[in-house]
Design a protein around this motif. Structure first.
Motif, PDB file in Angstrom:
ATOM      1  N   THR A   3      -4.612   0.640  -6.318  1.00 27.00           N
ATOM      2  CA  THR A   3      -3.305   0.352  -6.906  1.00 27.00           C
ATOM      3  C   THR A   3      -2.273   1.372  -6.449  1.00 27.00           C
ATOM      4  OG1 THR A   3      -4.386  -0.612  -8.840  1.00 27.00           O
ATOM      5  CG2 THR A   3      -2.073   0.008  -9.084  1.00 27.00           C
ATOM      6  N   LYS A   4      -2.665   2.635  -6.376  1.00 23.88           N
ATOM      7  CA  LYS A   4      -1.747   3.679  -5.904  1.00 23.88           C
ATOM      8  C   LYS A   4      -1.358   3.442  -4.441  1.00 23.88           C
ATOM      9  CE  LYS A   4      -3.121   7.476  -8.888  1.00 23.88           C
ATOM     10  NZ  LYS A   4      -3.667   8.840  -8.947  1.00 23.88           N
ATOM     11  N   LYS A   5      -2.325   3.060  -3.623  1.00 21.63           N
ATOM     12  CA  LYS A   5      -2.045   2.801  -2.209  1.00 21.63           C
ATOM     13  C   LYS A   5      -1.095   1.624  -2.036  1.00 21.63           C
ATOM     14  CE  LYS A   5      -6.122   4.599   0.108  1.00 21.63           C
ATOM     15  NZ  LYS A   5      -7.164   4.290   1.085  1.00 21.63           N
ATOM     16  N   ILE A   6      -1.320   0.574  -2.793  1.00 25.03           N
ATOM     17  CA  ILE A   6      -0.452  -0.604  -2.705  1.00 25.03           C
ATOM     18  C   ILE A   6       0.948  -0.268  -3.211  1.00 25.03           C
ATOM     19  CG2 ILE A   6      -0.072  -2.943  -3.597  1.00 25.03           C
ATOM     20  CD1 ILE A   6      -3.151  -3.280  -3.479  1.00 25.03           C
ATOM     21  N   VAL A  41       4.636   7.755  10.285  1.00 27.00           N
ATOM     22  CA  VAL A  41       3.864   9.004  10.220  1.00 27.00           C
ATOM     23  C   VAL A  41       3.446   9.291   8.780  1.00 27.00           C
ATOM     24  CG1 VAL A  41       3.934  11.498  10.609  1.00 27.00           C
ATOM     25  CG2 VAL A  41       4.918   9.949  12.309  1.00 27.00           C
ATOM     26  N   LEU A  42       4.365   9.135   7.842  1.00 26.35           N
ATOM     27  CA  LEU A  42       4.014   9.380   6.435  1.00 26.35           C
ATOM     28  C   LEU A  42       2.890   8.451   5.984  1.00 26.35           C
ATOM     29  CD1 LEU A  42       7.563   9.828   4.834  1.00 26.35           C
ATOM     30  CD2 LEU A  42       5.898  11.621   5.400  1.00 26.35           C
ATOM     31  N   ALA A  43       2.981   7.180   6.319  1.00 27.36           N
ATOM     32  CA  ALA A  43       1.938   6.217   5.929  1.00 27.36           C
ATOM     33  C   ALA A  43       0.616   6.544   6.604  1.00 27.36           C
ATOM     34  CB  ALA A  43       2.380   4.798   6.282  1.00 27.36           C
ATOM     35  N   ALA A  44       0.661   6.939   7.876  1.00 25.14           N
ATOM     36  CA  ALA A  44      -0.568   7.268   8.603  1.00 25.14           C
ATOM     37  C   ALA A  44      -1.292   8.437   7.947  1.00 25.14           C
ATOM     38  CB  ALA A  44      -0.240   7.594  10.065  1.00 25.14           C
ATOM     39  N   VAL A  45      -0.544   9.457   7.554  1.00 23.48           N
ATOM     40  CA  VAL A  45      -1.149  10.655   6.962  1.00 23.48           C
ATOM     41  C   VAL A  45      -1.569  10.408   5.520  1.00 23.48           C
ATOM     42  CG1 VAL A  45      -0.658  13.035   6.241  1.00 23.48           C
ATOM     43  CG2 VAL A  45       0.050  12.247   8.511  1.00 23.48           C
ATOM     44  N   ILE A  46      -0.725   9.758   4.757  1.00 20.83           N
ATOM     45  CA  ILE A  46      -1.000   9.590   3.331  1.00 20.83           C
ATOM     46  C   ILE A  46      -2.002   8.460   3.063  1.00 20.83           C
ATOM     47  CG2 ILE A  46       0.041   8.989   1.102  1.00 20.83           C
ATOM     48  CD1 ILE A  46       2.636  10.329   2.180  1.00 20.83           C
ATOM     49  N   LEU A  47      -1.892   7.361   3.814  1.00 16.04           N
ATOM     50  CA  LEU A  47      -2.677   6.163   3.491  1.00 16.04           C
ATOM     51  C   LEU A  47      -3.723   5.776   4.528  1.00 16.04           C
ATOM     52  CD1 LEU A  47       0.351   4.050   2.232  1.00 16.04           C
ATOM     53  CD2 LEU A  47      -1.362   5.210   0.822  1.00 16.04           C
ATOM     54  N   GLY A  48      -3.549   6.190   5.774  1.00 10.91           N
ATOM     55  CA  GLY A  48      -4.507   5.851   6.822  1.00 10.91           C
ATOM     56  C   GLY A  48      -3.967   4.813   7.788  1.00 10.91           C
ATOM     57  N   GLY A  50      -4.905   1.688   8.777  1.00 10.87           N
ATOM     58  CA  GLY A  50      -4.786   0.280   8.386  1.00 10.87           C
ATOM     59  C   GLY A  50      -3.528   0.014   7.576  1.00 10.87           C
ATOM     60  N   TYR A  51      -3.311   0.847   6.578  1.00 10.40           N
ATOM     61  CA  TYR A  51      -2.110   0.698   5.761  1.00 10.40           C
ATOM     62  C   TYR A  51      -0.859   0.970   6.584  1.00 10.40           C
ATOM     63  CZ  TYR A  51      -4.469   0.166   1.263  1.00 10.40           C
ATOM     64  OH  TYR A  51      -5.208  -0.316   0.207  1.00 10.40           O
ATOM     65  N   ALA A  52      -0.893   1.960   7.470  1.00  8.27           N
ATOM     66  CA  ALA A  52       0.276   2.287   8.295  1.00  8.27           C
ATOM     67  C   ALA A  52       0.677   1.094   9.154  1.00  8.27           C
ATOM     68  CB  ALA A  52      -0.007   3.513   9.162  1.00  8.27           C
ATOM     69  N   VAL A  53      -0.300   0.441   9.770  1.00  6.46           N
ATOM     70  CA  VAL A  53      -0.002  -0.734  10.602  1.00  6.46           C
ATOM     71  C   VAL A  53       0.519  -1.879   9.733  1.00  6.46           C
ATOM     72  CG1 VAL A  53      -1.001  -2.499  12.108  1.00  6.46           C
ATOM     73  CG2 VAL A  53      -1.634  -0.108  12.415  1.00  6.46           C
ATOM     74  N   ALA A  54      -0.092  -2.100   8.588  1.00  3.30           N
ATOM     75  CA  ALA A  54       0.354  -3.176   7.692  1.00  3.30           C
ATOM     76  C   ALA A  54       1.785  -2.931   7.210  1.00  3.30           C
ATOM     77  CB  ALA A  54      -0.592  -3.301   6.502  1.00  3.30           C
ATOM     78  N   LEU A  82      -0.444   2.810  14.364  1.00  4.77           N
ATOM     79  CA  LEU A  82      -1.891   2.796  14.594  1.00  4.77           C
ATOM     80  C   LEU A  82      -2.362   4.102  15.224  1.00  4.77           C
ATOM     81  CD1 LEU A  82      -4.601   1.280  14.575  1.00  4.77           C
ATOM     82  CD2 LEU A  82      -4.002   0.402  16.838  1.00  4.77           C
ATOM     83  N   LEU A  83      -1.693   4.529  16.286  1.00  2.43           N
ATOM     84  CA  LEU A  83      -2.115   5.776  16.944  1.00  2.43           C
ATOM     85  C   LEU A  83      -1.943   6.985  16.036  1.00  2.43           C
ATOM     86  CD1 LEU A  83      -1.011   5.477  20.669  1.00  2.43           C
ATOM     87  CD2 LEU A  83      -3.309   5.540  19.739  1.00  2.43           C
ATOM     88  N   ALA A  84      -0.845   7.029  15.291  1.00  2.00           N
ATOM     89  CA  ALA A  84      -0.637   8.134  14.351  1.00  2.00           C
ATOM     90  C   ALA A  84      -1.764   8.169  13.321  1.00  2.00           C
ATOM     91  CB  ALA A  84       0.714   7.992  13.659  1.00  2.00           C
ATOM     92  N   GLY A  85      -2.118   7.009  12.794  1.00  2.00           N
ATOM     93  CA  GLY A  85      -3.176   6.939  11.788  1.00  2.00           C
ATOM     94  C   GLY A  85      -4.536   7.323  12.330  1.00  2.00           C
ATOM     95  N   ILE A  86      -4.855   6.834  13.521  1.00  2.00           N
ATOM     96  CA  ILE A  86      -6.164   7.166  14.124  1.00  2.00           C
ATOM     97  C   ILE A  86      -6.259   8.655  14.423  1.00  2.00           C
ATOM     98  CG2 ILE A  86      -7.563   6.867  16.215  1.00  2.00           C
ATOM     99  CD1 ILE A  86      -6.645   3.913  16.207  1.00  2.00           C
ATOM    100  N   LEU A  87      -5.212   9.204  15.040  1.00  2.00           N
ATOM    101  CA  LEU A  87      -5.255  10.635  15.378  1.00  2.00           C
ATOM    102  C   LEU A  87      -5.325  11.505  14.129  1.00  2.00           C
ATOM    103  CD1 LEU A  87      -2.859  10.851  18.446  1.00  2.00           C
ATOM    104  CD2 LEU A  87      -5.332  11.191  18.401  1.00  2.00           C
ATOM    105  N   TYR A  88      -4.587  11.124  13.073  1.00  2.00           N
ATOM    106  CA  TYR A  88      -4.666  11.915  11.850  1.00  2.00           C
ATOM    107  C   TYR A  88      -6.042  11.790  11.207  1.00  2.00           C
ATOM    108  CZ  TYR A  88      -3.897  14.205   7.508  1.00  2.00           C
ATOM    109  OH  TYR A  88      -4.034  15.078   6.462  1.00  2.00           O
ATOM    110  N   LYS A  89      -6.577  10.596  11.186  1.00  2.00           N
ATOM    111  CA  LYS A  89      -7.889  10.372  10.560  1.00  2.00           C
ATOM    112  C   LYS A  89      -8.973  11.198  11.256  1.00  2.00           C
ATOM    113  CE  LYS A  89     -10.908   6.713   8.961  1.00  2.00           C
ATOM    114  NZ  LYS A  89     -11.106   5.266   8.834  1.00  2.00           N
ATOM    115  N   LYS A  90      -8.894  11.285  12.591  1.00  2.00           N
ATOM    116  CA  LYS A  90      -9.906  12.022  13.355  1.00  2.00           C
ATOM    117  C   LYS A  90      -9.732  13.531  13.267  1.00  2.00           C
ATOM    118  CE  LYS A  90     -11.752   8.514  15.960  1.00  2.00           C
ATOM    119  NZ  LYS A  90     -12.921   7.986  15.325  1.00  2.00           N
ATOM    120  N   THR A  91      -8.478  14.017  13.164  1.00  2.00           N
ATOM    121  CA  THR A  91      -8.228  15.455  13.284  1.00  2.00           C
ATOM    122  C   THR A  91      -7.676  16.120  12.032  1.00  2.00           C
ATOM    123  OG1 THR A  91      -5.953  15.174  14.065  1.00  2.00           O
ATOM    124  CG2 THR A  91      -7.711  15.156  15.732  1.00  2.00           C
ATOM    125  N   LYS A  92      -7.100  15.339  11.132  1.00  2.00           N
ATOM    126  CA  LYS A  92      -6.399  15.871   9.945  1.00  2.00           C
ATOM    127  C   LYS A  92      -5.277  16.828  10.344  1.00  2.00           C
ATOM    128  CE  LYS A  92      -9.114  13.732   7.110  1.00  2.00           C
ATOM    129  NZ  LYS A  92      -8.772  12.361   6.889  1.00  2.00           N
TER     130      LYS A  92
END
Length: 164
Positions: A3-6, A41-48, A50-54, A82-92
């Motif tokens: 619910t928080k993510k949505i 960038v904010l969505a990629a870092v905060i939500l990941g 999938g959510y960033a692309v959506a 997508l790239l921002a989310g993947i890179l953040y997910k892999k490296t933080k």
């Protein structure tokens, strides 16, 4: 947690659509939208990723439906998110999320905008035409996001990204 993510996603989409009417840089058939890159960038870092692309897709779709965007918003925003989310997910690493957004939108999105403009929109332009304006827009917006992330309490926010 979902619910928080949505809720956060909905807020980012609303900000992206509303501010898209206020802050944009017209370049030929495209409208460069630095706030989109901040949101990516904010969505990629905060939500990941999938959510960033959506979120990028929803903002692009709504802006097109409302007549405030162009079809070029889709390749530009979604690849960067997508790239921002993947890179953040892999490296933080926030800086790598920014780099992913800049490369994904500025280079890859700029290249993919060419066939969209030529074949779908009927605009005859050069293959590299959109790279410079997309880079200018994404560098500005991504750097804004980087500074926002430095100010925010990421321990609370990145807990949302653990399962993404």
């Amino acid at each position: 947690m979902k619910t928080k993510k949505i809720t956060i996603s909905s807020m980012l989409i609303a900000i992206g659509v509303i501010v898209g009417n206020i802050i944009f840089i017209p370049v030929g058939v495209s409208k460069c939208f630095p706030v989109q890159h901040t949101i990516n960038v904010l969505a990629a870092v905060i939500l990941g990723p999938g959510y960033a692309v959506a979120i990028a897709f929803c903002i692009s779709l709504l802006r097109n439906i409302l007549g405030t965007g162009s079809l070029l918003a889709f390749p530009g925003s979604m690849i960067g998110a997508l790239l921002a989310g993947i890179l953040y997910k892999k490296t933080k690493n926030n800086l790598l999320a920014v780099a992913g957004e800049i490369f994904g939108t500025g280079i890859l999105g700029g290249l993919l905008a060419f066939p969209v403009a030529n074949f779908i929109m009927g605009k005859k332009i050069g293959a590299l035409f959109f790279i410079t304006p997309f880079l200018i827009s994404t560098i500005g917006g991504s750097l804004i996001a980087f500074f926002i992330l430095r100010v925010l309490d990421l321990k609370k926010l990145t807990n949302l990204n653990k399962e993404a």
